[in-house]
Design a protein around this motif. Structure first.
Motif, short mmCIF file in Angstrom:
data_model
loop_
_atom_site.label_atom_id
_atom_site.label_comp_id
_atom_site.label_asym_id
_atom_site.label_seq_id
_atom_site.Cartn_x
_atom_site.Cartn_y
_atom_site.Cartn_z
N GLU A 148 -7.82 2.34 2.05
CA GLU A 148 -6.84 1.26 1.92
C GLU A 148 -5.64 1.53 2.83
OE1 GLU A 148 -4.86 -1.17 -1.78
OE2 GLU A 148 -4.69 1.03 -1.80
N GLN A 149 -5.22 2.80 2.91
CA GLN A 149 -4.07 3.15 3.75
C GLN A 149 -4.43 3.06 5.23
OE1 GLN A 149 -2.48 6.97 2.54
NE2 GLN A 149 -2.76 6.50 0.38
N ALA A 150 -5.58 3.61 5.61
CA ALA A 150 -5.99 3.58 7.01
C ALA A 150 -6.18 2.14 7.49
CB ALA A 150 -7.27 4.39 7.21
N PRO A 159 11.75 8.17 -3.03
CA PRO A 159 11.03 6.94 -2.67
C PRO A 159 11.92 5.70 -2.77
CG PRO A 159 10.47 7.61 -4.90
CD PRO A 159 11.34 8.70 -4.33
N CYS A 160 11.49 4.66 -2.08
CA CYS A 160 12.07 3.32 -2.24
C CYS A 160 13.57 3.26 -1.90
CB CYS A 160 11.84 2.79 -3.65
SG CYS A 160 10.10 2.74 -4.15
N VAL A 193 0.82 -1.21 0.00
CA VAL A 193 0.00 0.00 0.00
C VAL A 193 0.86 1.26 0.00
CG1 VAL A 193 -1.66 1.33 1.39
CG2 VAL A 193 -1.98 -1.14 1.06
N PHE A 194 1.98 1.24 0.71
CA PHE A 194 2.79 2.45 0.85
C PHE A 194 4.07 2.41 -0.01
CE2 PHE A 194 0.18 2.32 4.68
CZ PHE A 194 -0.31 3.62 4.70
N ASN A 195 4.13 1.48 -0.93
CA ASN A 195 5.30 1.38 -1.80
C ASN A 195 5.41 2.62 -2.69
OD1 ASN A 195 7.52 0.04 -3.16
ND2 ASN A 195 6.12 -0.18 -4.90
N LEU A 253 5.33 10.35 7.02
CA LEU A 253 5.05 9.04 7.62
C LEU A 253 4.66 8.01 6.57
CD1 LEU A 253 3.23 10.19 10.84
CD2 LEU A 253 5.43 9.03 10.69
N ARG A 254 3.92 8.42 5.55
CA ARG A 254 3.61 7.47 4.48
C ARG A 254 4.90 7.03 3.76
NH1 ARG A 254 -1.47 10.52 3.91
NH2 ARG A 254 -0.38 12.08 2.62
N ARG A 255 5.82 7.95 3.61
CA ARG A 255 7.12 7.60 3.00
C ARG A 255 7.87 6.59 3.87
NH1 ARG A 255 11.33 5.79 2.33
NH2 ARG A 255 13.27 6.72 1.49
N LEU A 256 7.81 6.75 5.18
CA LEU A 256 8.60 5.93 6.10
C LEU A 256 7.94 4.61 6.48
CD1 LEU A 256 9.69 8.71 8.62
CD2 LEU A 256 11.06 7.78 6.74
#
Length: 244
Positions: free
Chosen positions: A107-109, A43-44, A16-18, A70-73
């Motif tokens: 989807e993220q939550a 990213p990545c 999801v956070f890729n 935070l989504r990045r990490l």
């Protein structure tokens, strides 16, 4: 090895956070060097573990877009939480406790919530988890902003009850005085959290603690379920074991 539920939750976080990044993030220039904040815009790319921990525990006003950071990490962070390599778990606020992640896309939550709950269940199933159960409980509760789903997922059994005994030793001294037992998490309604934890322990802990050979903890767990005056008027406090 993580439980199947935690392994699945981590795989979902990875998917999801890729590829997330915070493209314009510069961060607090007094806290982070330019080459450090560059990771957030890229990213990545894996971060050095110490830098990951610093980013995760910093409060929102250190970043232009704390949610994006935070989504990045999250993929690397979640794995570090699960394997015990994230610093300060149980000793400082976690970044997810300082962001409205429930307002993220569904989807993220859902991935965040599933991971937090699976991590807690994994800790309860491990005889020697990387972090103590009381530290993970406080971290999870602060992220979820509720105690209820964590308490609901605390099964009876030798390993989980050993963690219960450790938490009871940590919490009961405060709870018997109607005080908040946690170190740094400060919810808006502490009184409701204290009442819920007292009630749960009084209902579920005495028998389990007694079976573990912890009669004193069992009695104190029973007492925290009583009204304040009844609690302190109980004959337990004048018995020799209460002061030993």
């Amino acid at each position: 090895m993580p439980t199947p539920a935690l392994a699945a939750a981590l795989a979902d976080i990875d998917t999801v956070f890729n590829g997330f990044s915070s493209p314009t993030e510069t961060g607090c220039e007094r806290c982070f060097a330019p080459e450090e904040t560059a990771y957030l815009r890229t990213p990545c790319t894996r971060l050095p573990p110490a830098l990951l921990s610093r980013f995760v525990r910093k409060v929102p006003d250190h970043f232009e877009d704390h949610a994006a950071v935070l989504r990045r990490l999250l993929p690397q962070c979640a794995h570090a939480m699960a394997d015990g390599t994230l610093d300060d778990v149980g000793w400082a606020p976690h970044g997810l406790s300082r962001v409205e992640w429930r307002s993220w896309p569904a989807e993220q939550a859902s991935a965040v919530e599933a991971f937090v709950l699976a991590w807690w269940e994994d800790v309860l199933a491990a005889p020697e988890p990387p972090y103590s159960a009381e530290h993970v409980f406080e971290t999870c509760a602060s992220i979820l902003r509720t105690l209820t789903p964590l308490l609901d997922r605390w099964p009876a059994g030798p390993v989980a009850d050993a963690h219960l005994a450790g938490c009871a030793r940590s919490w009961l001294y405060d709870l018997v005085n109607d005080d908040w037992p946690f170190t740094w998490w400060e919810p808006e309604d502490r009184a409701a959290g204290v009442a819920e934890l007292r009630s749960w322990l009084a209902r579920h802990a005495p028998e389990r603690l007694r079976a573990r050979g912890e009669p004193d903890l069992a009695i104190r767990a029973r007492l925290v379920g009583l009204p304040y005056d009844e609690r302190w008027n109980d004959p337990y406090w004048t018995s020799p074991s209460a002061t030993s």
